[in-house]
Design an enzyme around this catalytic site. Structure first.
Site, mmCIF file in Angstrom:
data_model
loop_
_atom_site.group_PDB
_atom_site.id
_atom_site.type_symbol
_atom_site.label_atom_id
_atom_site.label_comp_id
_atom_site.label_asym_id
_atom_site.label_seq_id
_atom_site.Cartn_x
_atom_site.Cartn_y
_atom_site.Cartn_z
ATOM 1 N N GLU A 170 1.066 5.239 9.231
ATOM 2 C CA GLU A 170 1.386 5.065 10.415
ATOM 3 C C GLU A 170 1.092 6.193 11.427
ATOM 4 O OE1 GLU A 170 5.413 6.661 10.387
ATOM 5 O OE2 GLU A 170 6.745 4.618 8.821
ATOM 6 N N GLU A 386 6.595 1.568 2.539
ATOM 7 C CA GLU A 386 7.843 2.837 2.489
ATOM 8 C C GLU A 386 8.928 2.446 3.622
ATOM 9 O OE1 GLU A 386 7.820 6.848 5.283
ATOM 10 O OE2 GLU A 386 5.189 7.263 4.608
HETATM 11 C C1 BG6 Z 1 7.385 7.821 7.932
HETATM 12 C C2 BG6 Z 1 6.996 9.168 7.458
HETATM 13 O O1 BG6 Z 1 7.855 8.418 9.738
HETATM 14 O O2 BG6 Z 1 8.853 8.149 8.002
HETATM 15 C C3 BG6 Z 1 7.003 9.871 7.040
HETATM 16 O O3 BG6 Z 1 5.675 7.926 7.379
HETATM 17 C C4 BG6 Z 1 8.737 10.365 7.051
HETATM 18 O O4 BG6 Z 1 6.363 10.957 5.938
HETATM 19 C C5 BG6 Z 1 9.551 8.996 6.585
HETATM 20 O O5 BG6 Z 1 9.087 11.150 6.246
HETATM 21 C C6 BG6 Z 1 11.205 9.429 7.502
HETATM 22 O O6 BG6 Z 1 11.369 10.531 8.653
HETATM 23 P P1 BG6 Z 1 11.888 11.022 8.890
HETATM 24 O O7 BG6 Z 1 11.663 12.117 10.803
HETATM 25 O O8 BG6 Z 1 13.250 11.226 8.741
HETATM 26 O O9 BG6 Z 1 11.158 12.264 7.820
#
Ligand code: BG6
Length: 487
Positions: A170, A386
């Site tokens: 990202e 993800e």
């Molecule tokens: C993504 C990242 O942006 O979202 C992760 O790659 C992150 O590392 C995930 O944890 C969820 O975001 P957040 O802010 O809810 O932890």
């Protein structure tokens, strides 16, 4: 688009789950590890939720065998993790810390022993602090050189064991939060510097990909992008144009560089007109063009909705329907660096979508839109790196977690993945975020994503026990049935 019957998931589909070093490992200064910019940032008062840090995190560094055993129990086919650069090079460059390399090799061996495909991310935001101090981090080409050297060490050590590699996680998020909104390290609010740093990350990414193909000819590599499809609020052609603008500057600005090896002209022109265009050397274009990713990693949480901007359409300001004005439209007209978005679009709420407790839109169909758009534009195999739901989970007195909301969320999203496969999108795997609960960068340990509950909270490390949630058993069944039981 309606399909009478959905295609099955491919036989060798990589059913996975993901994590990142800073969010799980802990052991922040053990066995020779140097500090990263997140080690420093999280210790500045007021920067993270309840002052949480990754100092101990979920102690994965010491409990990784137990975690892999749980992956095996679940039947996981693939596990995405990231390497902490400052564990390998405590100073970011120079002397190698063998203990760091040994740790990742032991993790990879443990995964392979348990028939789990390792998916290795090279950079998930934890830049060595030494490089920030010495070179101003990603604002210097020296950092790009150090990154490529760090990658070479890993390619040489693990290239024969790890097939799938992810370069940057990202870039759009860490660059914007770090250099535009000052919400992440290095806490900067400067658009010019942001675009300069972003270009240098592009160079680092491209050089690492090209080098990988020389050192690991049979491996596969690609970046992971946080993709959110942009919708137009209405069918008014001016809103549709605004959505095109947003799609270009929010997505194509990065994806074109990764997949086509060049910047989109429209965005370059807008940046040039505002004095924000990064310094692009002649040889840079060759470097960008020569890097050929084997797949594209997509992280999907939600997209965005826009309408025409309020500068062009003054009447909108009186229009009650559009009364929610985007903060950066309020930016002063005298600002020497007005953001290019100001003139392009205005972000609005999508009236059709519900939100999570953290105000993230829930949009499974948007996932299919995302996969379709990315395939149509870039025609690369897609690895979903993800996707998941952050929620507050409760541990019952009998040590169970009934996270039906997470099961529902993942089921709806996976069905859209299957729809996209049936549409004809080439998707090689899906990694839920995340395998265990972990540290959410700015939301502490309260915002949980995992299939496995970790018995700790923001104030107390407790016993760090691993407790599979209901979603763990649900995903186990999904994997076993290769997704045939989703409907
Ligand atoms: C993504 C990242 O942006 O979202 C992760 O790659 C992150 O590392 C995930 O944890 C969820 O975001 P957040 O802010 O809810 O932890």
């Amino acid at each position: 688009m309606y399909h009478e019957k959905l295609d099955p998931f491919p036989d060798n589909f990589l059913w996975g789950a993901a994590s990142a070093a800073y969010q799980i490992e802990g052991a922040w200064k053990d066995d020779g590890k140097g500090p990263s910019i997140w080690d420093t940032f999280s210790k500045i008062e007021g920067k993270t939720f309840e002052g949480t840090t990754g100092d101990v995190a979920i102690n994965h560094y010491y409990q990784f065998k137990e975690d892999v055993a749980l992956m095996k129990k679940m039947g996981l086919k693939a596990y995405r993790f990231s390497v902490s650069w400052s564990r390998i090079f405590p100073e970011g460059e120079g002397k190698i810390n063998q203990a760091g390399l040994d740790f990742y090799e032991a993790l990879v061996d443990e995964l392979i022993k348990n028939d789990i495909e390792p998916l290795l991310t090279l950079y998930h935001w934890d830049l060595p602090q030494a490089l920030q101090d010495r070179y101003n981090g990603w604002e210097s080409r020296k950092t790009a050189e150090a990154f490529v050297n760090y990658c070479r060490v890993l390619f040489e050590r693990l290239g024969h064991k790890v097939t799938y590699w992810i370069t940057m996680n990202e870039q759009n998020v860490f660059i914007s939060l770090g250099y535009r909104w000052a919400a992440h390290p290095p806490i900067i609010k400067d658009l010019k510097r942001m675009y300069e740093a972003n270009h240098i990350v592009n160079i680092a990414n491209a050089k690492a990909i090209t080098l990988f193909h020389e050192v690991v000819p049979h491996g596969k590599i690609g970046p992971s992008f946080g993709y959110g499809p942009v919708y137009s609020l209405t069918s008014d052609p001016r809103d549709v144009l605004a959505a095109e603008n947003a799609e270009s500057i929010n997505n194509s600005w990065w994806l074109d560089v990764y997949c086509k090896g060049k910047y989109p002209e429209f965005v370059l022109k807008q940046l040039g007109d505002r004095g924000l265009k990064p310094t692009i050397l002649k040889e840079d274009m060759k470097i960008l063009a020569s890097a050929k990713p084997d797949f594209l990693g997509i992280n999907y949480y939600h997209g965005g909705t826009v309408k025409r901007n309020n500068i062009e359409c003054k009447e909108d300001r009186q229009d009650k329907k559009f009364s929610k004005v985007d903060p950066y439209l309020m930016q002063s007209q005298e600002d020497p660096n007005p953001s290019p978005e100001m003139a392009m679009f205005s972000s609005v709420e999508n009236p059709y979508l519900e939100k999570t407790a953290w105000e993230w839109e829930i949009d499974p169909v948007g996932f299919r839109v995302a996969l379709r758009r990315v395939q149509a534009k870039y025609d690369l195999p897609i690895l979903i790196t993800e996707n998941g739901l952050g929620a507050v989970d409760e541990l019952t007195a009998s040590e169970e977690v009934h996270d039906t909301y997470r099961i529902e969320y993942l089921q709806e999203h996976l069905l859209e993945v299957q729809q996209a496969i049936t549409d004809g999108v080439d998707i090689i795997g899906y990694c839920a975020w995340s395998f265990t609960d972990l540290l959410s960068w700015l939301n502490g340990y309260k915002k949980r994503y995992g299939f496995v509950y970790i018995n700790r909270d923001d104030f107390d490390e407790k016993n760090l026990a691993r407790i599979p949630k209901d979603s763990f058993y649900w995903y186990k069944d999904v994997i076993q049935a290769n997704g045939a039981n989703l409907l």
